[in-house]
Write a protein that holds these residues in place. Structure first.
Motif, mmCIF file in Angstrom:
data_model
loop_
_atom_site.group_PDB
_atom_site.id
_atom_site.type_symbol
_atom_site.label_atom_id
_atom_site.label_comp_id
_atom_site.label_asym_id
_atom_site.label_seq_id
_atom_site.Cartn_x
_atom_site.Cartn_y
_atom_site.Cartn_z
ATOM 1 N N LEU A 50 41.458 34.666 38.583
ATOM 2 C CA LEU A 50 42.891 34.871 38.378
ATOM 3 C C LEU A 50 43.582 33.518 38.365
ATOM 4 O O LEU A 50 43.138 32.592 39.051
ATOM 5 C CB LEU A 50 43.476 35.691 39.532
ATOM 6 N N PRO A 51 44.679 33.387 37.626
ATOM 7 C CA PRO A 51 45.476 32.168 37.776
ATOM 8 C C PRO A 51 45.993 32.104 39.214
ATOM 9 O O PRO A 51 46.025 33.129 39.900
ATOM 10 C CB PRO A 51 46.641 32.375 36.807
ATOM 11 N N THR A 64 47.247 41.861 49.259
ATOM 12 C CA THR A 64 46.733 40.701 49.998
ATOM 13 C C THR A 64 45.743 39.916 49.135
ATOM 14 O O THR A 64 45.759 38.684 49.098
ATOM 15 C CB THR A 64 46.056 41.174 51.301
ATOM 16 N N ALA A 65 44.912 40.661 48.394
ATOM 17 C CA ALA A 65 43.896 40.018 47.544
ATOM 18 C C ALA A 65 44.532 39.159 46.456
ATOM 19 O O ALA A 65 43.921 38.200 45.982
ATOM 20 C CB ALA A 65 42.997 41.077 46.916
ATOM 21 N N LEU A 66 45.772 39.495 46.088
ATOM 22 C CA LEU A 66 46.454 38.741 45.027
ATOM 23 C C LEU A 66 46.714 37.283 45.397
ATOM 24 O O LEU A 66 47.056 36.473 44.552
ATOM 25 C CB LEU A 66 47.792 39.395 44.688
ATOM 26 N N ARG A 67 46.557 36.951 46.656
ATOM 27 C CA ARG A 67 46.687 35.553 47.072
ATOM 28 C C ARG A 67 45.548 34.700 46.515
ATOM 29 O O ARG A 67 45.638 33.482 46.460
ATOM 30 C CB ARG A 67 46.673 35.459 48.611
ATOM 31 N N ARG A 91 49.081 39.572 37.115
ATOM 32 C CA ARG A 91 47.872 39.382 37.922
ATOM 33 C C ARG A 91 47.508 40.679 38.631
ATOM 34 O O ARG A 91 46.334 41.030 38.754
ATOM 35 C CB ARG A 91 48.076 38.253 38.945
ATOM 36 N N LEU A 92 48.530 41.385 39.114
ATOM 37 C CA LEU A 92 48.280 42.665 39.789
ATOM 38 C C LEU A 92 47.588 43.638 38.833
ATOM 39 O O LEU A 92 46.611 44.296 39.211
ATOM 40 C CB LEU A 92 49.602 43.256 40.298
#
Ligand code: ATP
Ligand code: MG
Length: 261
Positions: A237-238, A216-219, A248-249
């Protein structure tokens, strides 16, 4: 916190200076936020992480004007929230902030649609237009006309959370504060909620979201880690690119591992 060169060019959404929040439990005091300094920027999808009890919800309540800090300053778009009276703050909050709570708050004597409209009426005078927008947004997250007519007790937790998110989005607020918005949802429902948040962010609305969940945080494009009452570290993060985000993960997992997550 070290500011990057790019930050100088960005518009500040929110700034806190020496934010303190202390709770009293009988005779003892618990210092949850301890002189927390923070800058949030317009258009960011900011994610707040940190262990349970680290003060994430407390911070979100303060930033969104839902609760007042014990000490310190918060300015939102240049307005000093901490100098406003409770009434001024309520008006300000309704027009600029949308809030999705960790626990769902819905009025059980009203239909799902009317629950969403409670916040729309506060800033939009045209009822027909508000109803049209509410129906369209609810349908988009899978709550059809039949579900919209039901009461909160007659729908699932996941459906109620989606309705609560639409309630926060309905006025197109400058900033949306979401506290574990997908905590109660299964993967498919989570994805529809996160897609919606990503989309409104892409259209320019700022998001500040608390989550425990790495996927979820990857959003987000900026991850803040709350520890010992301050923002202990952060990761840029991009922007989110979809399911193929393995790079990114890895960056996020590395960041969290270093913090002992
Ligand atoms: N209204 C309150 N009165 C007294 N203590 C409170 C209050 N709200 C929060 N606290 C305490 O402050 C601390 C931080 O709480 P908070 O809810 O901000 O944590 P959190 O990081 O959101 O945790 P979680 O991940 O479990 O949701 C906790 O120890 C909590 O018990
Ligand atoms: Mg919380």
């Amino acid at each position: 916190m070290i500011a990057s060169d790019k930050d100088a060019e960005r518009r500040v959404l929110l700034q806190t200076k020496k934010l303190v929040k202390t709770f009293s439990h009988g005779g003892t005091q618990q210092h949850v936020l301890k002189n927390l300094d923070l800058l949030l920027y317009e258009g960011d999808f900011t994610v707040i992480m940190g262990s349970s009890g680290s003060g994430k919800s407390t911070l979100l309540y303060a930033l969104s004007g839902m609760d007042k800090p014990t000490l310190g300053e918060i300015s939102f778009g240049g307005s000093e929230m901490t100098r406003m009276s409770n009434d001024q703050l309520a008006v300000f909050r309704r027009s600029h902030c949308g809030f999705v709570f960790q626990q769902i708050h819905m009025l059980d004597t009203m239909s799902v649609l009317d629950n969403v409209l409670t916040s729309a009426y506060l800033v939009q005078k045209n009822r027909a237009e508000a109803v049209r927008i509410a129906r369209e947004m609810l349908t988009r997250v899978g709550l059809d006309a039949n579900t919209q007519k039901r009461f909160p007790s007659q729908i699932s937790g996941g459906e109620a959370q989606r309705a609560a998110i639409i309630r926060a989005l309905i006025n197109s607020p400058k900033a949306i504060f979401a506290d574990e918005p997908t905590g109660a949802l299964n993967r498919a429902a989570s994805e529809s909620v996160l897609e919606l948040l990503t989309e409104v962010n892409e259209q320019g609305q700022s998001i500040v979201m608390v989550t425990h969940d790495v996927k979820t945080a990857l959003r987000g494009n900026r991850i803040l880690y709350l520890q010992d009452g301050i923002v202990m570290d952060e990761l840029r993060l991009p922007s989110y690119r979809g399911n193929s985000d393995s790079e990114r993960l890895a960056q996020l997992q590395d960041f969290l591992a270093k913090l002992g997550w």
